[in-house]
Design a protein around this motif. Structure first.
Motif, PDB file in Angstrom:
ATOM      1  N   MET A   1      57.358  54.822 -30.736  1.00  0.00           N
ATOM      2  CA  MET A   1      56.239  54.532 -31.594  1.00  0.00           C
ATOM      3  C   MET A   1      55.147  55.574 -31.334  1.00  0.00           C
ATOM      4  SD  MET A   1      53.741  51.194 -31.807  1.00  0.00           S
ATOM      5  CE  MET A   1      55.055  50.090 -32.145  1.00  0.00           C
ATOM      6  N   GLN A   2      54.538  56.062 -32.411  1.00  0.00           N
ATOM      7  CA  GLN A   2      53.453  57.031 -32.279  1.00  0.00           C
ATOM      8  C   GLN A   2      52.107  56.313 -32.262  1.00  0.00           C
ATOM      9  OE1 GLN A   2      54.393  59.612 -35.688  1.00  0.00           O
ATOM     10  NE2 GLN A   2      54.431  61.255 -34.178  1.00  0.00           N
ATOM     11  N   LYS A   3      51.187  56.851 -31.491  1.00  0.00           N
ATOM     12  CA  LYS A   3      49.829  56.324 -31.479  1.00  0.00           C
ATOM     13  C   LYS A   3      49.089  56.798 -32.712  1.00  0.00           C
ATOM     14  CE  LYS A   3      49.404  55.284 -26.791  1.00  0.00           C
ATOM     15  NZ  LYS A   3      48.829  54.103 -26.309  1.00  0.00           N
ATOM     16  N   LEU A   4      48.132  55.994 -33.153  1.00  0.00           N
ATOM     17  CA  LEU A   4      47.288  56.382 -34.288  1.00  0.00           C
ATOM     18  C   LEU A   4      46.341  57.503 -33.886  1.00  0.00           C
ATOM     19  CD1 LEU A   4      46.260  52.835 -35.556  1.00  0.00           C
ATOM     20  CD2 LEU A   4      47.940  54.357 -36.589  1.00  0.00           C
ATOM     21  N   THR A   5      46.031  58.353 -34.838  1.00  0.00           N
ATOM     22  CA  THR A   5      45.022  59.382 -34.603  1.00  0.00           C
ATOM     23  C   THR A   5      43.646  58.737 -34.795  1.00  0.00           C
ATOM     24  OG1 THR A   5      44.867  60.056 -36.919  1.00  0.00           O
ATOM     25  CG2 THR A   5      46.555  61.151 -35.546  1.00  0.00           C
ATOM     26  N   PRO A   6      42.596  59.365 -34.283  1.00  0.00           N
ATOM     27  CA  PRO A   6      41.254  58.833 -34.542  1.00  0.00           C
ATOM     28  C   PRO A   6      40.969  58.682 -36.040  1.00  0.00           C
ATOM     29  CG  PRO A   6      41.134  60.403 -32.753  1.00  0.00           C
ATOM     30  CD  PRO A   6      42.542  60.477 -33.311  1.00  0.00           C
ATOM     31  N   GLN A   7      41.411  59.645 -36.861  1.00  0.00           N
ATOM     32  CA  GLN A   7      41.164  59.561 -38.301  1.00  0.00           C
ATOM     33  C   GLN A   7      41.882  58.367 -38.913  1.00  0.00           C
ATOM     34  OE1 GLN A   7      38.916  61.279 -39.944  1.00  0.00           O
ATOM     35  NE2 GLN A   7      39.364  60.189 -41.831  1.00  0.00           N
ATOM     36  N   GLN A   8      43.106  58.099 -38.479  1.00  0.00           N
ATOM     37  CA  GLN A   8      43.830  56.938 -38.974  1.00  0.00           C
ATOM     38  C   GLN A   8      43.130  55.640 -38.563  1.00  0.00           C
ATOM     39  OE1 GLN A   8      47.590  58.045 -37.214  1.00  0.00           O
ATOM     40  NE2 GLN A   8      48.454  58.600 -39.212  1.00  0.00           N
ATOM     41  N   CYS A   9      42.596  55.603 -37.354  1.00  0.00           N
ATOM     42  CA  CYS A   9      41.833  54.435 -36.893  1.00  0.00           C
ATOM     43  C   CYS A   9      40.610  54.211 -37.773  1.00  0.00           C
ATOM     44  CB  CYS A   9      41.397  54.616 -35.438  1.00  0.00           C
ATOM     45  SG  CYS A   9      42.740  54.509 -34.243  1.00  0.00           S
ATOM     46  N   ILE A  10      39.923  55.270 -38.119  1.00  0.00           N
ATOM     47  CA  ILE A  10      38.741  55.185 -38.976  1.00  0.00           C
ATOM     48  C   ILE A  10      39.112  54.611 -40.331  1.00  0.00           C
ATOM     49  CG2 ILE A  10      37.066  56.582 -40.259  1.00  0.00           C
ATOM     50  CD1 ILE A  10      37.097  58.494 -37.754  1.00  0.00           C
ATOM     51  N   ILE A  11      40.183  55.114 -40.917  1.00  0.00           N
ATOM     52  CA  ILE A  11      40.616  54.656 -42.237  1.00  0.00           C
ATOM     53  C   ILE A  11      41.011  53.187 -42.191  1.00  0.00           C
ATOM     54  CG2 ILE A  11      42.409  54.915 -44.001  1.00  0.00           C
ATOM     55  CD1 ILE A  11      42.378  57.979 -43.228  1.00  0.00           C
ATOM     56  N   LEU A  12      41.763  52.792 -41.183  1.00  0.00           N
ATOM     57  CA  LEU A  12      42.161  51.394 -41.059  1.00  0.00           C
ATOM     58  C   LEU A  12      40.945  50.491 -40.881  1.00  0.00           C
ATOM     59  CD1 LEU A  12      45.355  51.657 -38.841  1.00  0.00           C
ATOM     60  CD2 LEU A  12      45.212  50.941 -41.231  1.00  0.00           C
ATOM     61  N   THR A  13      39.987  50.921 -40.090  1.00  0.00           N
ATOM     62  CA  THR A  13      38.769  50.141 -39.889  1.00  0.00           C
ATOM     63  C   THR A  13      38.012  49.993 -41.196  1.00  0.00           C
ATOM     64  OG1 THR A  13      38.579  50.852 -37.582  1.00  0.00           O
ATOM     65  CG2 THR A  13      36.579  50.007 -38.637  1.00  0.00           C
ATOM     66  N   GLY A  14      37.830  51.090 -41.906  1.00  0.00           N
ATOM     67  CA  GLY A  14      37.089  51.046 -43.159  1.00  0.00           C
ATOM     68  C   GLY A  14      37.745  50.189 -44.215  1.00  0.00           C
ATOM     69  N   PHE A  15      39.069  50.201 -44.263  1.00  0.00           N
ATOM     70  CA  PHE A  15      39.774  49.451 -45.293  1.00  0.00           C
ATOM     71  C   PHE A  15      39.939  47.975 -44.934  1.00  0.00           C
ATOM     72  CE2 PHE A  15      43.536  48.000 -47.653  1.00  0.00           C
ATOM     73  CZ  PHE A  15      43.103  48.274 -48.944  1.00  0.00           C
ATOM     74  N   THR A  16      40.222  47.689 -43.668  1.00  0.00           N
ATOM     75  CA  THR A  16      40.500  46.305 -43.270  1.00  0.00           C
ATOM     76  C   THR A  16      39.272  45.561 -42.756  1.00  0.00           C
ATOM     77  OG1 THR A  16      41.053  46.834 -40.959  1.00  0.00           O
ATOM     78  CG2 THR A  16      42.856  46.927 -42.596  1.00  0.00           C
ATOM     79  N   GLY A  17      38.282  46.307 -42.279  1.00  0.00           N
ATOM     80  CA  GLY A  17      37.126  45.651 -41.674  1.00  0.00           C
ATOM     81  C   GLY A  17      37.380  45.217 -40.239  1.00  0.00           C
ATOM     82  N   ILE A  18      38.547  45.552 -39.706  1.00  0.00           N
ATOM     83  CA  ILE A  18      38.905  45.234 -38.320  1.00  0.00           C
ATOM     84  C   ILE A  18      38.840  46.526 -37.522  1.00  0.00           C
ATOM     85  CG2 ILE A  18      40.724  44.385 -36.792  1.00  0.00           C
ATOM     86  CD1 ILE A  18      41.766  42.790 -39.262  1.00  0.00           C
ATOM     87  N   LEU A  19      38.080  46.508 -36.445  1.00  0.00           N
ATOM     88  CA  LEU A  19      37.878  47.726 -35.671  1.00  0.00           C
ATOM     89  C   LEU A  19      39.173  48.202 -35.030  1.00  0.00           C
ATOM     90  CD1 LEU A  19      35.876  49.832 -34.614  1.00  0.00           C
ATOM     91  CD2 LEU A  19      35.501  48.336 -32.642  1.00  0.00           C
ATOM     92  N   HIS A  20      39.513  49.440 -35.303  1.00  0.00           N
ATOM     93  CA  HIS A  20      40.625  50.151 -34.670  1.00  0.00           C
ATOM     94  C   HIS A  20      40.009  51.392 -34.033  1.00  0.00           C
ATOM     95  CE1 HIS A  20      42.603  47.826 -37.844  1.00  0.00           C
ATOM     96  NE2 HIS A  20      43.684  47.861 -37.088  1.00  0.00           N
ATOM     97  N   GLY A  21      40.207  51.587 -32.750  1.00  0.00           N
ATOM     98  CA  GLY A  21      39.631  52.757 -32.081  1.00  0.00           C
ATOM     99  C   GLY A  21      38.182  52.508 -31.696  1.00  0.00           C
ATOM    100  N   GLU A  22      37.432  53.571 -31.627  1.00  0.00           N
ATOM    101  CA  GLU A  22      36.034  53.519 -31.194  1.00  0.00           C
ATOM    102  C   GLU A  22      35.096  53.253 -32.373  1.00  0.00           C
ATOM    103  OE1 GLU A  22      35.065  53.752 -28.003  1.00  0.00           O
ATOM    104  OE2 GLU A  22      37.163  53.998 -27.401  1.00  0.00           O
ATOM    105  N   PHE A  23      34.138  52.370 -32.175  1.00  0.00           N
ATOM    106  CA  PHE A  23      33.179  52.060 -33.230  1.00  0.00           C
ATOM    107  C   PHE A  23      32.424  53.311 -33.664  1.00  0.00           C
ATOM    108  CE2 PHE A  23      28.845  51.039 -34.537  1.00  0.00           C
ATOM    109  CZ  PHE A  23      29.120  50.299 -35.669  1.00  0.00           C
ATOM    110  N   GLU A  24      32.091  54.169 -32.731  1.00  0.00           N
ATOM    111  CA  GLU A  24      31.328  55.377 -33.044  1.00  0.00           C
ATOM    112  C   GLU A  24      32.059  56.258 -34.045  1.00  0.00           C
ATOM    113  OE1 GLU A  24      31.913  54.364 -29.829  1.00  0.00           O
ATOM    114  OE2 GLU A  24      29.923  53.523 -29.502  1.00  0.00           O
ATOM    115  N   TRP A  25      33.396  56.328 -33.933  1.00  0.00           N
ATOM    116  CA  TRP A  25      34.176  57.131 -34.880  1.00  0.00           C
ATOM    117  C   TRP A  25      33.956  56.619 -36.293  1.00  0.00           C
ATOM    118  CZ3 TRP A  25      39.605  56.478 -32.223  1.00  0.00           C
ATOM    119  CH2 TRP A  25      39.600  57.140 -30.988  1.00  0.00           C
ATOM    120  N   PHE A  26      34.103  55.305 -36.461  1.00  0.00           N
ATOM    121  CA  PHE A  26      33.958  54.692 -37.775  1.00  0.00           C
ATOM    122  C   PHE A  26      32.533  54.820 -38.302  1.00  0.00           C
ATOM    123  CE2 PHE A  26      32.728  50.791 -40.106  1.00  0.00           C
ATOM    124  CZ  PHE A  26      33.353  51.097 -41.300  1.00  0.00           C
TER     125      PHE A  26
END
Length: 66
Positions: free
Chosen positions: A1-26
């Protein structure tokens, strides 16, 4: 399994409203997309989060495998 990139975490957070990764990134990315400062309290408003979701929808759809 591959880890998410910071950019992917940002996109998932923005779309789902569930924090993925660091809040500062989003938070930084959201301010860039809106071209304004965002107060963290705004994230508690459903209308604002719906607006955020629309900002990330296209990027979210591009994450899907072909």
């Amino acid at each position: 399994m591959q880890k998410l990139t910071p950019q992917q975490c940002i996109i998932l957070t923005g779309f789902t409203g569930i924090l993925h990764g660091e809040f500062e990134w989003f938070h930084q990315d959201l301010e860039k997309r809106l071209d304004r400062e965002v107060q963290t309290s705004e994230l508690g408003y459903p209308e604002f989060m719906a607006e955020c979701r629309s900002l990330y929808e296209e990027d979210f759809n591009r994450l899907m495998p072909e």
